[in-house]
Design a protein around this motif. Structure first.
Motif, PDB file in Angstrom:
ATOM      1  N   THR A   1       1.070  -1.331  -0.097  1.00 57.16           N
ATOM      2  CA  THR A   1       0.038   0.067  -0.184  1.00 57.16           C
ATOM      3  C   THR A   1       0.937   1.156   0.143  1.00 57.16           C
ATOM      4  OG1 THR A   1      -1.902  -1.054   1.096  1.00 57.16           O
ATOM      5  CG2 THR A   1      -1.613   1.157   1.187  1.00 57.16           C
ATOM      6  N   LEU A   2       1.883   1.154   1.069  1.00 57.15           N
ATOM      7  CA  LEU A   2       2.713   2.470   0.730  1.00 57.15           C
ATOM      8  C   LEU A   2       3.305   2.781  -0.433  1.00 57.15           C
ATOM      9  CD1 LEU A   2       4.626   1.795   4.341  1.00 57.15           C
ATOM     10  CD2 LEU A   2       3.063   3.826   3.842  1.00 57.15           C
ATOM     11  N   ALA A   3       3.709   1.572  -1.316  1.00 60.23           N
ATOM     12  CA  ALA A   3       4.441   1.758  -2.640  1.00 60.23           C
ATOM     13  C   ALA A   3       3.250   2.413  -3.378  1.00 60.23           C
ATOM     14  CB  ALA A   3       4.711   0.399  -3.142  1.00 60.23           C
ATOM     15  N   LYS A   4       2.191   2.826  -3.347  1.00 61.21           N
ATOM     16  CA  LYS A   4       1.365   3.235  -4.178  1.00 61.21           C
ATOM     17  C   LYS A   4       0.965   4.622  -3.847  1.00 61.21           C
ATOM     18  CE  LYS A   4      -0.992  -1.360  -5.147  1.00 61.21           C
ATOM     19  NZ  LYS A   4      -2.410  -2.117  -4.874  1.00 61.21           N
ATOM     20  N   LEU A   5       1.431   4.959  -2.586  1.00 58.53           N
ATOM     21  CA  LEU A   5       1.104   6.382  -2.148  1.00 58.53           C
ATOM     22  C   LEU A   5       2.269   7.356  -2.632  1.00 58.53           C
ATOM     23  CD1 LEU A   5      -0.159   5.471   1.569  1.00 58.53           C
ATOM     24  CD2 LEU A   5      -1.517   5.826  -0.675  1.00 58.53           C
ATOM     25  N   VAL A   6       1.763   8.712  -3.052  1.00 58.23           N
ATOM     26  CA  VAL A   6       2.693   9.531  -3.297  1.00 58.23           C
ATOM     27  C   VAL A   6       2.482  10.734  -2.828  1.00 58.23           C
ATOM     28  CG1 VAL A   6       3.583  10.835  -5.233  1.00 58.23           C
ATOM     29  CG2 VAL A   6       3.167   8.446  -5.577  1.00 58.23           C
ATOM     30  N   ALA A   7       3.144  11.528  -2.156  1.00 57.25           N
ATOM     31  CA  ALA A   7       2.998  12.825  -1.489  1.00 57.25           C
ATOM     32  C   ALA A   7       2.438  13.735  -2.667  1.00 57.25           C
ATOM     33  CB  ALA A   7       4.318  13.506  -0.622  1.00 57.25           C
ATOM     34  N   GLY A   8       1.560  14.421  -1.924  1.00 57.02           N
ATOM     35  CA  GLY A   8       0.784  15.412  -2.882  1.00 57.02           C
ATOM     36  C   GLY A   8      -0.348  14.996  -3.662  1.00 57.02           C
ATOM     37  N   GLN A   9      -0.620  13.617  -3.744  1.00 55.06           N
ATOM     38  CA  GLN A   9      -1.367  12.869  -4.420  1.00 55.06           C
ATOM     39  C   GLN A   9      -2.662  12.539  -3.640  1.00 55.06           C
ATOM     40  OE1 GLN A   9      -1.504  12.845  -8.025  1.00 55.06           O
ATOM     41  NE2 GLN A   9       0.297  14.154  -7.713  1.00 55.06           N
ATOM     42  N   PRO A  10      -3.683  12.335  -4.167  1.00 58.71           N
ATOM     43  CA  PRO A  10      -4.821  11.827  -3.477  1.00 58.71           C
ATOM     44  C   PRO A  10      -4.825  10.428  -3.288  1.00 58.71           C
ATOM     45  CG  PRO A  10      -5.635  12.136  -5.624  1.00 58.71           C
ATOM     46  CD  PRO A  10      -4.379  12.628  -5.628  1.00 58.71           C
ATOM     47  N   ALA A  11      -5.495  10.021  -2.005  1.00 60.69           N
ATOM     48  CA  ALA A  11      -5.511   8.569  -1.611  1.00 60.69           C
ATOM     49  C   ALA A  11      -6.774   8.264  -0.882  1.00 60.69           C
ATOM     50  CB  ALA A  11      -4.450   8.352  -0.488  1.00 60.69           C
ATOM     51  N   GLU A  12      -7.185   6.981  -1.257  1.00 65.06           N
ATOM     52  CA  GLU A  12      -8.352   6.202  -0.572  1.00 65.06           C
ATOM     53  C   GLU A  12      -8.017   5.144  -0.111  1.00 65.06           C
ATOM     54  OE1 GLU A  12     -11.341   6.038  -3.572  1.00 65.06           O
ATOM     55  OE2 GLU A  12     -11.531   7.972  -3.947  1.00 65.06           O
ATOM     56  N   LEU A  13      -8.255   4.862   1.209  1.00 67.61           N
ATOM     57  CA  LEU A  13      -7.485   3.854   2.074  1.00 67.61           C
ATOM     58  C   LEU A  13      -8.630   3.190   2.813  1.00 67.61           C
ATOM     59  CD1 LEU A  13      -4.235   5.360   3.634  1.00 67.61           C
ATOM     60  CD2 LEU A  13      -4.616   3.376   1.610  1.00 67.61           C
ATOM     61  N   ASN A  14      -8.940   1.939   2.748  1.00 70.15           N
ATOM     62  CA  ASN A  14      -9.764   1.112   3.707  1.00 70.15           C
ATOM     63  C   ASN A  14      -8.958   0.984   4.936  1.00 70.15           C
ATOM     64  OD1 ASN A  14     -11.921  -0.077   1.739  1.00 70.15           O
ATOM     65  ND2 ASN A  14      -9.826  -0.455   0.710  1.00 70.15           N
ATOM     66  N   THR A  15      -9.501   1.364   6.182  1.00 67.33           N
ATOM     67  CA  THR A  15      -9.042   1.233   7.267  1.00 67.33           C
ATOM     68  C   THR A  15      -9.650   0.604   8.641  1.00 67.33           C
ATOM     69  OG1 THR A  15     -10.300   3.335   8.079  1.00 67.33           O
ATOM     70  CG2 THR A  15      -8.353   3.709   6.805  1.00 67.33           C
ATOM     71  N   ARG A  16      -8.781   0.317   9.270  1.00 67.14           N
ATOM     72  CA  ARG A  16      -9.117  -0.283  10.599  1.00 67.14           C
ATOM     73  C   ARG A  16      -8.447   0.442  11.782  1.00 67.14           C
ATOM     74  NH1 ARG A  16     -12.489  -2.217   8.166  1.00 67.14           N
ATOM     75  NH2 ARG A  16     -13.021  -4.250   7.915  1.00 67.14           N
ATOM     76  N   PHE A  17      -9.531   1.009  12.683  1.00 66.62           N
ATOM     77  CA  PHE A  17      -8.922   1.945  13.892  1.00 66.62           C
ATOM     78  C   PHE A  17      -9.102   0.757  15.202  1.00 66.62           C
ATOM     79  CE2 PHE A  17     -10.135   5.099  17.051  1.00 66.62           C
ATOM     80  CZ  PHE A  17      -9.087   5.740  17.049  1.00 66.62           C
ATOM     81  N   ILE A  18      -7.683   0.880  15.956  1.00 65.94           N
ATOM     82  CA  ILE A  18      -7.792  -0.169  16.889  1.00 65.94           C
ATOM     83  C   ILE A  18      -7.258   0.614  18.093  1.00 65.94           C
ATOM     84  CG2 ILE A  18      -6.304  -2.024  17.937  1.00 65.94           C
ATOM     85  CD1 ILE A  18      -6.193  -3.114  15.127  1.00 65.94           C
ATOM     86  N   VAL A  19      -7.908   0.651  19.135  1.00 70.06           N
ATOM     87  CA  VAL A  19      -7.763   1.496  20.299  1.00 70.06           C
ATOM     88  C   VAL A  19      -7.262   0.672  21.422  1.00 70.06           C
ATOM     89  CG1 VAL A  19      -8.889   2.850  22.142  1.00 70.06           C
ATOM     90  CG2 VAL A  19      -9.707   3.094  19.946  1.00 70.06           C
ATOM     91  N   ARG A  20      -6.233   1.003  21.978  1.00 75.08           N
ATOM     92  CA  ARG A  20      -5.909   0.226  23.409  1.00 75.08           C
ATOM     93  C   ARG A  20      -5.454   1.250  24.387  1.00 75.08           C
ATOM     94  NH1 ARG A  20      -0.692  -3.179  20.587  1.00 75.08           N
ATOM     95  NH2 ARG A  20      -1.918  -4.942  19.549  1.00 75.08           N
ATOM     96  N   GLU A  21      -5.152   0.722  25.379  1.00 71.09           N
ATOM     97  CA  GLU A  21      -4.810   1.411  26.812  1.00 71.09           C
ATOM     98  C   GLU A  21      -3.856   2.662  26.518  1.00 71.09           C
ATOM     99  OE1 GLU A  21      -4.269  -0.477  30.413  1.00 71.09           O
ATOM    100  OE2 GLU A  21      -5.987  -2.099  30.126  1.00 71.09           O
ATOM    101  N   ASP A  22      -2.760   2.081  25.618  1.00 72.34           N
ATOM    102  CA  ASP A  22      -1.724   3.202  25.645  1.00 72.34           C
ATOM    103  C   ASP A  22      -1.456   3.598  24.162  1.00 72.34           C
ATOM    104  OD1 ASP A  22      -1.101   0.366  24.188  1.00 72.34           O
ATOM    105  OD2 ASP A  22       0.904   0.340  24.973  1.00 72.34           O
TER     106      ASP A  22
END
Length: 198
Positions: free
Chosen positions: A34-55
Motif C-alpha cells: 500500500t505504501l508503494a502506491k502512495l505519493v506525497a501530494g496525490q489523493p489517496a483512498e484507504l480502507n482502514t481499521r481503527f484499533i484502540v488500546r490502553e496506551d
C-alpha cells in the motif's frame, strides 16, 4: 470505527503515511504494498481499521478490501496483534499469504520476521478453513508466473538474498513489482525491493 479514509497524502514514511482529510492529518500504518502506491501530494483512498488500546490509538490503512479481509482474519487469531498482521501483509502479496494459509504452509509464514514456528502453526490451524479461496487466485497467473519470468527478476532475487533478506519476502516482493511493471531492470527491482523490505 474509522472504516475508510479519503484525502491527500502529505508524507510517506517508512511504515506509515500521513493523509490529510478535512484539515486533519491522520497517521496511517500501512503494509509495504500500500505504501508503494502512495505519493506525497496525490489523493489517496484507504480502507482502514481503527484499533484502540490502553496506551495507543492506531489507524491501519489498506489499498484494497482483500488486504483488509486478510488483516481481520490474521488479527482474529490469538497472539497475533495488528503489528504482526501488518508484517505478514508487508512480507508478501495477499495472494501468496492466502495460498500459504490455505495450503498449511507454516514454514512460509515463519519465514516472516517476528513470526515464530508456534505462531505460524496456530495461524494455519485457525485460518486454513476460513480464508476465502478467491484471495489466493491472483498469483496463479500473475505474481507466481512473474517471479520466474525474467532474468532481471532472478538477478534481483539473488542480489536481495545475498544481502540477507528472507527468501519468502524477497520472492514475494520481486513478484509483486514485476506483475505491476514487467519491464523493470534488475537494478530497479533491487532498488524498489530494498525500499519495501527494509
Amino acid at each position: 470505527m474509522i472504516a475508510y479514509l479519503s484525502g491527500v497524502v502529505r508524507e510517506v514514511r517508512e511504515n506509515s503515511a500521513v493523509v490529510v482529510a478535512g484539515g486533519v492529518g491522520y497517521e496511517v500504518q500501512c503494509p509495504a504494498g500500500t505504501l508503494a502506491k502512495l505519493v506525497a501530494g496525490q489523493p489517496a483512498e484507504l480502507n482502514t481499521r481503527f484499533i484502540v488500546r490502553e496506551d495507543a490509538q492506531l489507524l491501519f490503512g489498506f489499498a484494497d478490501t482483500d488486504s483488509v479481509r486478510l488483516f481481520d482474519l490474521l488479527t482474529g487469531v490469538s497472539g497475533v496483534g495488528p503489528k504482526l498482521g501488518l508484517a505478514l501483509l508487508s512480507a508478501m502479496p495477499v495472494s501468496a499469504l492466502a495460498q500459504g494459509l490455505l495450503g498449511g504452509d507454516a514454514k512460509l509464514l515463519s519465514s516472516v520476521s517476528g513470526v515464530g514456528k508456534k505462531t505460524a502453526e496456530r495461524l494455519v490451524l485457525e485460518l486454513q478453513g476460513k480464508v476465502p479461496e478467491h484471495l489466493a487466485a491472483p498469483s496463479v497467473g500473475g505474481a507466481k508466473a512473474a517471479k520466474v519470468a525474467t532474468t532481471a527478476g532472478r538477478d534481483a532475487v539473488d542480489a536481495l538474498l545475498a544481502l540477507g533478506f528472507r527468501e519468502a519476502g524477497v520472492r514475494a516482493v520481486v513478484a509483486e513489482l514485476l506483475s505491476a511493471e514487467p519491464e523493470l531492470s534488475a537494478d530497479a527491482l533491487i532498488r524498489k525491493g530494498l525500499g519495501r523490505l527494509r
